[in-house]
Design an enzyme around this catalytic site. Structure first.
Site, PDB file in Angstrom:
ATOM      1  N   ASN A 123       0.860  -1.184   0.000  1.00 40.69           N
ATOM      2  CA  ASN A 123       0.000   0.000   0.000  1.00 40.69           C
ATOM      3  C   ASN A 123       0.895   1.232   0.000  1.00 40.69           C
ATOM      4  O   ASN A 123       1.503   1.553   1.022  1.00 40.69           O
ATOM      5  CB  ASN A 123      -0.897  -0.026   1.248  1.00 40.69           C
ATOM      6  CG  ASN A 123      -1.682   1.253   1.418  1.00 40.69           C
ATOM      7  OD1 ASN A 123      -1.827   2.039   0.481  1.00 40.69           O
ATOM      8  ND2 ASN A 123      -2.213   1.477   2.610  1.00 40.69           N
ATOM      9  N   TRP A 124       0.952   1.893  -1.151  1.00 45.91           N
ATOM     10  CA  TRP A 124       1.852   3.058  -1.270  1.00 45.91           C
ATOM     11  C   TRP A 124       1.288   4.294  -0.583  1.00 45.91           C
ATOM     12  O   TRP A 124       1.980   5.302  -0.472  1.00 45.91           O
ATOM     13  CB  TRP A 124       2.109   3.341  -2.756  1.00 45.91           C
ATOM     14  CG  TRP A 124       3.276   2.574  -3.293  1.00 45.91           C
ATOM     15  CD1 TRP A 124       3.642   1.304  -2.947  1.00 45.91           C
ATOM     16  CD2 TRP A 124       4.238   3.037  -4.248  1.00 45.91           C
ATOM     17  NE1 TRP A 124       4.777   0.943  -3.636  1.00 45.91           N
ATOM     18  CE2 TRP A 124       5.157   1.989  -4.446  1.00 45.91           C
ATOM     19  CE3 TRP A 124       4.402   4.206  -4.968  1.00 45.91           C
ATOM     20  CZ2 TRP A 124       6.235   2.094  -5.327  1.00 45.91           C
ATOM     21  CZ3 TRP A 124       5.463   4.314  -5.845  1.00 45.91           C
ATOM     22  CH2 TRP A 124       6.377   3.269  -6.018  1.00 45.91           C
ATOM     23  N   LYS A 125       0.027   4.243  -0.175  1.00 41.53           N
ATOM     24  CA  LYS A 125      -0.609   5.433   0.413  1.00 41.53           C
ATOM     25  C   LYS A 125      -0.394   6.634  -0.526  1.00 41.53           C
ATOM     26  O   LYS A 125      -0.408   6.458  -1.736  1.00 41.53           O
ATOM     27  CB  LYS A 125      -0.063   5.703   1.818  1.00 41.53           C
ATOM     28  CG  LYS A 125      -0.022   4.427   2.676  1.00 41.53           C
ATOM     29  CD  LYS A 125       0.237   4.713   4.113  1.00 41.53           C
ATOM     30  CE  LYS A 125       0.507   3.399   4.842  1.00 41.53           C
ATOM     31  NZ  LYS A 125       0.309   3.492   6.260  1.00 41.53           N
TER      32      LYS A 125
ATOM     33  N   HIS B  16      -9.492   0.824   5.370  1.00 37.46           N
ATOM     34  CA  HIS B  16      -8.166   1.105   5.935  1.00 37.46           C
ATOM     35  C   HIS B  16      -8.326   2.108   7.079  1.00 37.46           C
ATOM     36  O   HIS B  16      -9.105   3.055   6.989  1.00 37.46           O
ATOM     37  CB  HIS B  16      -7.234   1.660   4.854  1.00 37.46           C
ATOM     38  CG  HIS B  16      -5.806   1.674   5.292  1.00 37.46           C
ATOM     39  ND1 HIS B  16      -5.319   2.614   6.172  1.00 37.46           N
ATOM     40  CD2 HIS B  16      -4.770   0.840   5.016  1.00 37.46           C
ATOM     41  CE1 HIS B  16      -4.037   2.364   6.404  1.00 37.46           C
ATOM     42  NE2 HIS B  16      -3.676   1.288   5.713  1.00 37.46           N
TER      43      HIS B  16
ATOM     44  N   GLU C  99      -6.606   4.506   8.053  1.00 44.10           N
ATOM     45  CA  GLU C  99      -6.363   5.922   7.734  1.00 44.10           C
ATOM     46  C   GLU C  99      -7.605   6.562   7.125  1.00 44.10           C
ATOM     47  O   GLU C  99      -7.840   7.756   7.296  1.00 44.10           O
ATOM     48  CB  GLU C  99      -5.140   6.047   6.816  1.00 44.10           C
ATOM     49  CG  GLU C  99      -3.864   5.771   7.598  1.00 44.10           C
ATOM     50  CD  GLU C  99      -2.678   5.365   6.754  1.00 44.10           C
ATOM     51  OE1 GLU C  99      -2.753   5.449   5.514  1.00 44.10           O
ATOM     52  OE2 GLU C  99      -1.668   4.934   7.349  1.00 44.10           O
TER      53      GLU C  99
ATOM     54  N   GLU D 204      -5.169  -5.222  10.731  1.00 45.25           N
ATOM     55  CA  GLU D 204      -4.174  -4.172  10.904  1.00 45.25           C
ATOM     56  C   GLU D 204      -4.435  -3.421  12.212  1.00 45.25           C
ATOM     57  O   GLU D 204      -5.236  -2.476  12.234  1.00 45.25           O
ATOM     58  CB  GLU D 204      -4.251  -3.177   9.744  1.00 45.25           C
ATOM     59  CG  GLU D 204      -4.016  -3.804   8.386  1.00 45.25           C
ATOM     60  CD  GLU D 204      -3.476  -2.779   7.390  1.00 45.25           C
ATOM     61  OE1 GLU D 204      -2.396  -3.018   6.853  1.00 45.25           O
ATOM     62  OE2 GLU D 204      -4.124  -1.750   7.187  1.00 45.25           O
TER      63      GLU D 204
ATOM     64  N   GLY E 152       2.414   2.162  10.545  1.00 46.10           N
ATOM     65  CA  GLY E 152       3.350   3.267  10.375  1.00 46.10           C
ATOM     66  C   GLY E 152       4.066   3.631  11.660  1.00 46.10           C
ATOM     67  O   GLY E 152       4.634   4.717  11.776  1.00 46.10           O
TER      68      GLY E 152
ATOM     69  N   SER F 225       3.510  -2.271  10.171  1.00 44.90           N
ATOM     70  CA  SER F 225       4.970  -2.228  10.289  1.00 44.90           C
ATOM     71  C   SER F 225       5.644  -3.550   9.931  1.00 44.90           C
ATOM     72  O   SER F 225       6.658  -3.922  10.543  1.00 44.90           O
ATOM     73  CB  SER F 225       5.385  -1.752  11.681  1.00 44.90           C
ATOM     74  OG  SER F 225       4.904  -0.429  11.902  1.00 44.90           O
TER      75      SER F 225
ATOM     76  N   GLY G 197       2.797  -1.273   4.249  1.00 40.39           N
ATOM     77  CA  GLY G 197       2.790   0.143   3.894  1.00 40.39           C
ATOM     78  C   GLY G 197       4.192   0.629   3.583  1.00 40.39           C
ATOM     79  O   GLY G 197       4.715   0.428   2.489  1.00 40.39           O
ATOM     80  N   GLY G 198       4.812   1.256   4.567  1.00 41.34           N
ATOM     81  CA  GLY G 198       6.108   1.907   4.362  1.00 41.34           C
ATOM     82  C   GLY G 198       7.147   1.040   3.658  1.00 41.34           C
ATOM     83  O   GLY G 198       7.832   1.513   2.739  1.00 41.34           O
TER      84      GLY G 198
HETATM   85  C1  PEP Z   1      -0.757  -0.030   5.859  1.00 41.64           C
HETATM   86  O1  PEP Z   1      -0.762   1.109   5.421  1.00 41.64           O
HETATM   87  O2  PEP Z   1      -1.675  -0.799   5.554  1.00 41.64           O
HETATM   88  C2  PEP Z   1       0.349  -0.434   6.713  1.00 41.64           C
HETATM   89  C3  PEP Z   1       0.304  -1.606   7.262  1.00 41.64           C
HETATM   90  O3  PEP Z   1       1.378   0.483   6.890  1.00 41.64           O
HETATM   91  P1  PEP Z   1       2.821   0.193   7.556  1.00 41.64           P
HETATM   92  O4  PEP Z   1       3.335  -1.114   6.977  1.00 41.64           O
HETATM   93  O5  PEP Z   1       3.661   1.353   7.146  1.00 41.64           O
HETATM   94  O6  PEP Z   1       2.613   0.076   9.020  1.00 41.64           O
END
Ligand code: PEP
Length: 246
Positions: free
Chosen positions: A9-11, A94, A96, A166, A172, A208, A229-230
């Site tokens: 997930n590039w956000k 999600h 966010e 999640e 993040g 993460s 994500g990241g």
């Molecule tokens: C996400 O955005 O779904 C996520 C899990 O982010 P991160 O891996 O950065 O925690």
């Protein structure tokens, strides 16, 4: 049930150049057939990703969609538009979007329904906040989030789509759920889905995930891969996470 899924997930990150370099790296990689690789780029780059990953064992998805098939909704994107641009998946729920866009369970359920209506595979995100975990409400919150969607759209789609657990406190944050902690929730989700008639469910862990912790998380019996994500922004670390699921 299919194999593991690793989704990135590039956000709201990236540039055209970065997206192209990432796709070129995917093209050079030897992605093992037993892992399904999915990327959710920013919508602005979906066409670019589709053109640059054509022929690769990579599926694309949208980070969001509107529940309506079309209409006067300035700035929104429909499931049919996503499909036309090469998307096969849509994220829904999600944290966010729940937090920053005020999306509630009913809207998330409508988005899952819209994804299905457009022929997209939903990836439904669920998870509790730190306060909810500390108050021993984690399982109840996740069960409520699941129930809202499954009551609205049924369970049949789960054999094609996926659930991503999640925990909000791990997203993040550089803090991941302990493998046993994640496994306990995944077991609960799988049991709950089975009790609703969904036997073949893939439950991904997100929060993460990185190339250091992925293998241990993915080795848990009820964890079928990850939503990343990241660490998905860098092709090298994303591919290392994909390899950890194979
Ligand atoms: C996400 O955005 O779904 C996520 C899990 O982010 P991160 O891996 O950065 O925690």
């Amino acid at each position: 049930m299919g194999g593991a899924i690793v989704a990135g997930n590039w956000k709201m990150h990236g540039t055209k150049q970065r997206a192209l370099r990432f796709c070129q790296a995917l093209g050079r990689a030897d992605i093992r057939a037993e892992v399904e690789v999915v990327v959710f780029p920013p919508m602005a780059y979906l066409s670019l990703f589709a053109a640059a990953t054509g022929g690769l064992a990579v599926e694309l998805g949208a980070q969001d969609l509107h529940p309506l098939p079309e209409g006067p909704r300035t700035g929104d994107i429909s499931g049919a538009m996503i499909a036309e641009l090469g998307g096969r998946w849509a994220l829904a729920g999600h944290s966010e979007r729940r937090i920053h866009h005020g999306e509630d369970d009913a809207l998330v359920a409508a988005k899952v329904g819209a994804a299905l209506a457009a022929g997209l595979k939903p990836m439904l995100c669920v998870g509790e906040t730190l306060e909810q975990r500390q108050a021993n409400q984690a399982e109840a919150v996740v069960a409520r989030q699941l129930r809202a969607v499954l009551d609205a759209v049924g369970v049949a789609w789960l054999s094609q789509g996926a659930i991503a657990y999640e925990p909000v406190w791990a997203i993040g944050a550089g803090v991941t759920a302990a493998p046993g902690q994640a496994e306990a929730m995944h077991g609960m989700i799988r049991e709950w889905a089975a009790s609703q008639g969904a036997q073949a469910v893939r439950v991904l862990y997100g929060g993460s995930v990185n190339q250091e912790n992925a293998a241990e998380l993915f080795s848990q019996p009820n964890i079928n891969g990850g939503l990343v994500g990241g660490a998905s922004l860098d092709a090298g670390s994303f591919l290392a996470i994909v390899a950890a699921a194979g």
